[in-house]
Write a protein that holds these residues in place. Structure first.
Motif, PDB file in Angstrom:
ATOM      1  N   GLN A  64       0.828  -1.203   0.000  1.00  0.00           N
ATOM      2  CA  GLN A  64       0.000   0.000   0.000  1.00  0.00           C
ATOM      3  C   GLN A  64       0.869   1.261   0.000  1.00  0.00           C
ATOM      4  N   LYS A  65       1.841   1.296   0.912  1.00  0.00           N
ATOM      5  CA  LYS A  65       2.735   2.456   0.965  1.00  0.00           C
ATOM      6  C   LYS A  65       3.562   2.560  -0.312  1.00  0.00           C
ATOM      7  N   LEU A  66       4.022   1.405  -0.779  1.00  0.00           N
ATOM      8  CA  LEU A  66       4.839   1.421  -1.996  1.00  0.00           C
ATOM      9  C   LEU A  66       4.034   1.956  -3.183  1.00  0.00           C
ATOM     10  N   GLY A  67       2.766   1.610  -3.225  1.00  0.00           N
ATOM     11  CA  GLY A  67       1.910   2.110  -4.309  1.00  0.00           C
ATOM     12  C   GLY A  67       1.809   3.634  -4.289  1.00  0.00           C
ATOM     13  N   ALA A  68       1.691   4.192  -3.084  1.00  0.00           N
ATOM     14  CA  ALA A  68       1.591   5.653  -2.972  1.00  0.00           C
ATOM     15  C   ALA A  68       2.910   6.310  -3.370  1.00  0.00           C
ATOM     16  N   VAL A  69       4.000   5.747  -2.904  1.00  0.00           N
ATOM     17  CA  VAL A  69       5.325   6.279  -3.233  1.00  0.00           C
ATOM     18  C   VAL A  69       5.582   6.183  -4.745  1.00  0.00           C
ATOM     19  N   ARG A  70       5.176   5.080  -5.304  1.00  0.00           N
ATOM     20  CA  ARG A  70       5.342   4.849  -6.745  1.00  0.00           C
ATOM     21  C   ARG A  70       4.647   5.926  -7.567  1.00  0.00           C
ATOM     22  N   GLU A  71       3.500   6.357  -7.124  1.00  0.00           N
ATOM     23  CA  GLU A  71       2.786   7.423  -7.852  1.00  0.00           C
ATOM     24  C   GLU A  71       3.540   8.743  -7.794  1.00  0.00           C
ATOM     25  N   GLU A  72       4.109   9.050  -6.643  1.00  0.00           N
ATOM     26  CA  GLU A  72       4.865  10.307  -6.525  1.00  0.00           C
ATOM     27  C   GLU A  72       6.120  10.257  -7.385  1.00  0.00           C
ATOM     28  N   ILE A  73       6.760   9.086  -7.398  1.00  0.00           N
ATOM     29  CA  ILE A  73       7.952   8.922  -8.231  1.00  0.00           C
ATOM     30  C   ILE A  73       7.586   9.120  -9.705  1.00  0.00           C
ATOM     31  N   ALA A  74       6.443   8.575 -10.105  1.00  0.00           N
ATOM     32  CA  ALA A  74       5.988   8.756 -11.491  1.00  0.00           C
ATOM     33  C   ALA A  74       5.762  10.240 -11.781  1.00  0.00           C
ATOM     34  N   ASP A  75       5.181  10.959 -10.826  1.00  0.00           N
ATOM     35  CA  ASP A  75       4.939  12.399 -11.027  1.00  0.00           C
ATOM     36  C   ASP A  75       6.255  13.154 -11.229  1.00  0.00           C
ATOM     37  N   VAL A  76       7.228  12.854 -10.390  1.00  0.00           N
ATOM     38  CA  VAL A  76       8.527  13.518 -10.528  1.00  0.00           C
ATOM     39  C   VAL A  76       9.110  13.223 -11.911  1.00  0.00           C
ATOM     40  N   LEU A  77       9.080  11.956 -12.296  1.00  0.00           N
ATOM     41  CA  LEU A  77       9.672  11.578 -13.580  1.00  0.00           C
ATOM     42  C   LEU A  77       8.932  12.235 -14.750  1.00  0.00           C
ATOM     43  N   CYS A  78       7.609  12.278 -14.676  1.00  0.00           N
ATOM     44  CA  CYS A  78       6.844  12.909 -15.771  1.00  0.00           C
ATOM     45  C   CYS A  78       7.248  14.373 -15.949  1.00  0.00           C
ATOM     46  N   TYR A  79       7.371  15.098 -14.853  1.00  0.00           N
ATOM     47  CA  TYR A  79       7.760  16.510 -14.980  1.00  0.00           C
ATOM     48  C   TYR A  79       9.200  16.642 -15.471  1.00  0.00           C
ATOM     49  N   LEU A  80      10.037  15.710 -15.067  1.00  0.00           N
ATOM     50  CA  LEU A  80      11.419  15.751 -15.539  1.00  0.00           C
ATOM     51  C   LEU A  80      11.476  15.501 -17.047  1.00  0.00           C
ATOM     52  N   LEU A  81      10.671  14.561 -17.517  1.00  0.00           N
ATOM     53  CA  LEU A  81      10.628  14.279 -18.946  1.00  0.00           C
ATOM     54  C   LEU A  81      10.022  15.451 -19.708  1.00  0.00           C
ATOM     55  N   ALA A  82       9.003  16.082 -19.127  1.00  0.00           N
ATOM     56  CA  ALA A  82       8.395  17.258 -19.765  1.00  0.00           C
ATOM     57  C   ALA A  82       9.416  18.386 -19.878  1.00  0.00           C
ATOM     58  N   LEU A  83      10.229  18.543 -18.847  1.00  0.00           N
ATOM     59  CA  LEU A  83      11.251  19.591 -18.863  1.00  0.00           C
ATOM     60  C   LEU A  83      12.315  19.291 -19.919  1.00  0.00           C
ATOM     61  N   ALA A  84      12.726  18.036 -19.988  1.00  0.00           N
ATOM     62  CA  ALA A  84      13.694  17.643 -21.023  1.00  0.00           C
ATOM     63  C   ALA A  84      13.112  17.888 -22.414  1.00  0.00           C
ATOM     64  N   ASN A  85      11.818  17.619 -22.564  1.00  0.00           N
ATOM     65  CA  ASN A  85      11.161  17.883 -23.849  1.00  0.00           C
ATOM     66  C   ASN A  85      11.204  19.376 -24.180  1.00  0.00           C
ATOM     67  N   GLU A  86      10.866  20.224 -23.216  1.00  0.00           N
ATOM     68  CA  GLU A  86      10.848  21.669 -23.469  1.00  0.00           C
ATOM     69  C   GLU A  86      12.240  22.197 -23.812  1.00  0.00           C
ATOM     70  N   LEU A  87      13.247  21.718 -23.095  1.00  0.00           N
ATOM     71  CA  LEU A  87      14.611  22.219 -23.306  1.00  0.00           C
ATOM     72  C   LEU A  87      15.353  21.431 -24.387  1.00  0.00           C
ATOM     73  N   GLU A  88      14.709  20.408 -24.925  1.00  0.00           N
ATOM     74  CA  GLU A  88      15.310  19.556 -25.956  1.00  0.00           C
ATOM     75  C   GLU A  88      16.677  19.027 -25.543  1.00  0.00           C
ATOM     76  N   LEU A  89      16.692  18.503 -24.319  1.00  0.00           N
ATOM     77  CA  LEU A  89      17.929  17.940 -23.774  1.00  0.00           C
ATOM     78  C   LEU A  89      17.898  16.431 -23.861  1.00  0.00           C
ATOM     79  N   ASP A  90      19.003  15.838 -24.224  1.00  0.00           N
ATOM     80  CA  ASP A  90      19.122  14.387 -24.188  1.00  0.00           C
ATOM     81  C   ASP A  90      19.506  13.976 -22.764  1.00  0.00           C
ATOM     82  N   LEU A  91      18.614  13.243 -22.106  1.00  0.00           N
ATOM     83  CA  LEU A  91      18.840  12.893 -20.699  1.00  0.00           C
ATOM     84  C   LEU A  91      19.970  11.889 -20.532  1.00  0.00           C
ATOM     85  N   THR A  92      20.052  10.954 -21.458  1.00  0.00           N
ATOM     86  CA  THR A  92      21.114   9.947 -21.376  1.00  0.00           C
ATOM     87  C   THR A  92      22.494  10.610 -21.424  1.00  0.00           C
TER      88      THR A  92
END
Lengths: 119, 119, 119, 119
Positions: A64-92
């Motif tokens: 149950q706790k892991l599920g909640a944490v997993r959602e927050e981690i997904a949120d962080v990653l989504c915004y990070l990917l959105a930022l990389a998209n806006e700045l056209e940065l290669d994350l790798t």
């Protein structure tokens, strides 16, 4: 789809489509996205606010706790990917370059088992 | 190596090796890593603290500023990957599941051009 | 009671009583309180996430939004006072000393109208 | 000057003067100040990132570390006072009102020794 078979570009595409379908790029200035990242990181942190290191490790075994944490981690990653998209940065490339820099700051033999840079 | 050809698992492996070579897993409780994420997100935010949205977009065209921002983004991603490693979470699945949930909260037709959930 | 007639010590006492009545000092390590501060600061930031500077100023004239922001500001301040209580720091002296240091870093005549330190 | 003899209004005046002498109100939108608060809170947190609760308590007895932490605390407080100045909020009233609300959410007898709200 799993981390084993999904490229960074694939995942960036998923976020890009979601954003484009809602015409949200207008809100996605790097300034706003950096705030979003920090806000989601804080929401993730909230799950570990009052517990100690050992308890926080045991979250991995609490579905149950892991599920909640997993959602927050997904949120962080989504915004990070959105930022990389806006700045056209290669994350790798960004991670690889940073790792080279970190390896100089924290040489493996001098940094073993210590969190701070060797002096 | 680029986002086009690198899987999430590849990038997680890069971080895992770096951490293991330094015997740093002892510091990498989810509690501590969530703090690290928030700290790096704040360092990223610092670059956009006093400028407006338009100026923050123009960072994409300023190689020096973009280089600094790129390093902070790499730091955030490294800690996120380290956290996923510790919790043994598949990030691709986490993002996909969260996207399904977000699509319900923000239906494309009702959310076009508005940042808040439709009421 | 208002800011005009209330000392920092008075306000610290209010927080100390609240904490002591609940036996919460056991949770109030500086580490945890610093996380709490960052979490509440992020909740405050959330109110300004998608709006621009001008709109964020107009929150002062929107009783409902201002009420919500006011609560987050109170949360940040309470945790800051709790942290000062734990570390037995005088906040007035800390601010005055920091202001002296800032005045050197940002001389008034060279810093007028610019957010960054003069070079 | 100490917390014993200094009112919130006094300390707000110190910050107001510093800001006005530099013509910085133009940068001090609530949006920007909320970012500043979060950034300084993260810098504070950085001092406690890799240590556990007990070690973080012992910072109180380490003059050098305490000095560094004290500066970050001053930074957080200065931005909080600047934000209260911009929004013309009485902090004392905000804290007192929040404490009343918190006392309902966390009744002393049901909350003794537990960090989460009673269910």
């Amino acid at each position: 789809m799993s981390d084993q078979s999904t490229t960074l570009a694939d995942l960036r595409g998923v976020v890009r489509s979601f954003v484009d379908e809602r015409d949200w790029r207008q809100f996605h200035s790097p300034k706003n996205l950096s705030m979003s990242l920090a806000i989601e990181a804080a929401e993730l942190m909230e799950h570990f606010q009052w517990i100690d290191a050992a308890e926080s490790r045991s979250v991995a075994n609490d579905p149950q706790k892991l599920g909640a944490v997993r959602e927050e981690i997904a949120d962080v990653l989504c915004y990070l990917l959105a930022l990389a998209n806006e700045l056209e940065l290669d994350l790798t490339a960004a991670v690889r370059d940073k790792m080279v820099k970190n390896a100089t700051k924290y040489p493996a033999d001098l940094s073993r088992g210590r969190a701070d840079p060797p002096t």
